[in-house]
Write an enzyme that holds these catalytic residues in place. Sequence first.
Site, PDB file in Angstrom:
ATOM      1  N   CYS A  66      -8.336  -7.723  -0.808  1.00 11.47           N
ATOM      2  CA  CYS A  66      -6.752  -8.025  -1.378  1.00 11.47           C
ATOM      3  C   CYS A  66      -6.608  -9.249  -0.988  1.00 11.47           C
ATOM      4  CB  CYS A  66      -6.027  -6.921  -1.088  1.00 11.47           C
ATOM      5  SG  CYS A  66      -5.601  -6.653   0.779  1.00 11.47           S
ATOM      6  N   HIS A 223      -2.016  -4.403   3.123  1.00 14.51           N
ATOM      7  CA  HIS A 223      -2.290  -4.798   1.767  1.00 14.51           C
ATOM      8  C   HIS A 223      -1.626  -6.001   1.279  1.00 14.51           C
ATOM      9  CE1 HIS A 223      -4.022  -4.159  -2.136  1.00 14.51           C
ATOM     10  NE2 HIS A 223      -2.880  -3.924  -2.762  1.00 14.51           N
TER      11      HIS A 223
END
Length: 273
Positions: A66, A223
Amino acid sequence: MTGHVPPSEEDLEEDDGENGLTRRRRSSGSDSQCQVDSGRSLPRSFDWRDQDKVTSVKNQGSCGSCWTFASMGAMESAILIKNNQKASSNNIDLSEQLLVNCGKQQAGYRGGGCQGGNSQIAFSFVQKDFTTSESVRPYQAKDETCEMNSVRSDRRSISDYCVRSKFRYSYSSRAEQLSDDTMMRALVQKGPLYIAINANPLQYRNLRSGVLNEPGCSTQTNHAVLLVGYDGSDNSWIIKNSWGPYWGDRGYFKMARGSNMCGVNTEIAWPIL
């Protein structure tokens, strides 16, 4: 999959510029390039998609990459903004795979890109070395051998970058807790931003509509995503994810503003072209 890994004390290095781990890092916002103009008024709502400055949603798959998608998304938008181009009419598609293969290795970190990374690793790599287009190094969703010498064309780099974070990326940097106002001003003035959140609620909810507002959500980030706007009508952030266009609202979702929801106020980062 997630993959944002904040720095630990073992990662901190003196900013002496003598090796690959000590590239210029700005996590305190002390440099004028990383400050925002607090005197300018802010619009009630703002979305870089309305100006066609955000590229298409991608899918990181089962790789914890990510951090490469958020950083390349920010760089793609920065190119569009600087050149006054539109995403719909310009095929700007940068390679995440080159970062997966080479970013951590070049910075001296152990493990592959699919095991996670952060904004500093991504932007310092592109500053010192380069990235390329997706067509030159297509995404494979797995760690591969770093082969930078084989990239002979379409090399793109940045002149510098900014990271403002509650975490220190070097011993000389100062940690800061970001306010909503600072984040909104940076977004409007600098372009879409790499941010970090705790994505645990996202993994069991497909946010096709509404605003994510879970007071019990941990602020421990795991994330990286791209902040593209905010909505004054429902007091939310507008965020681009990297789980494909069929997740959420065509790959996007909204998160509540005003309470550091899921650690959204932890970090912002952006490239300087």
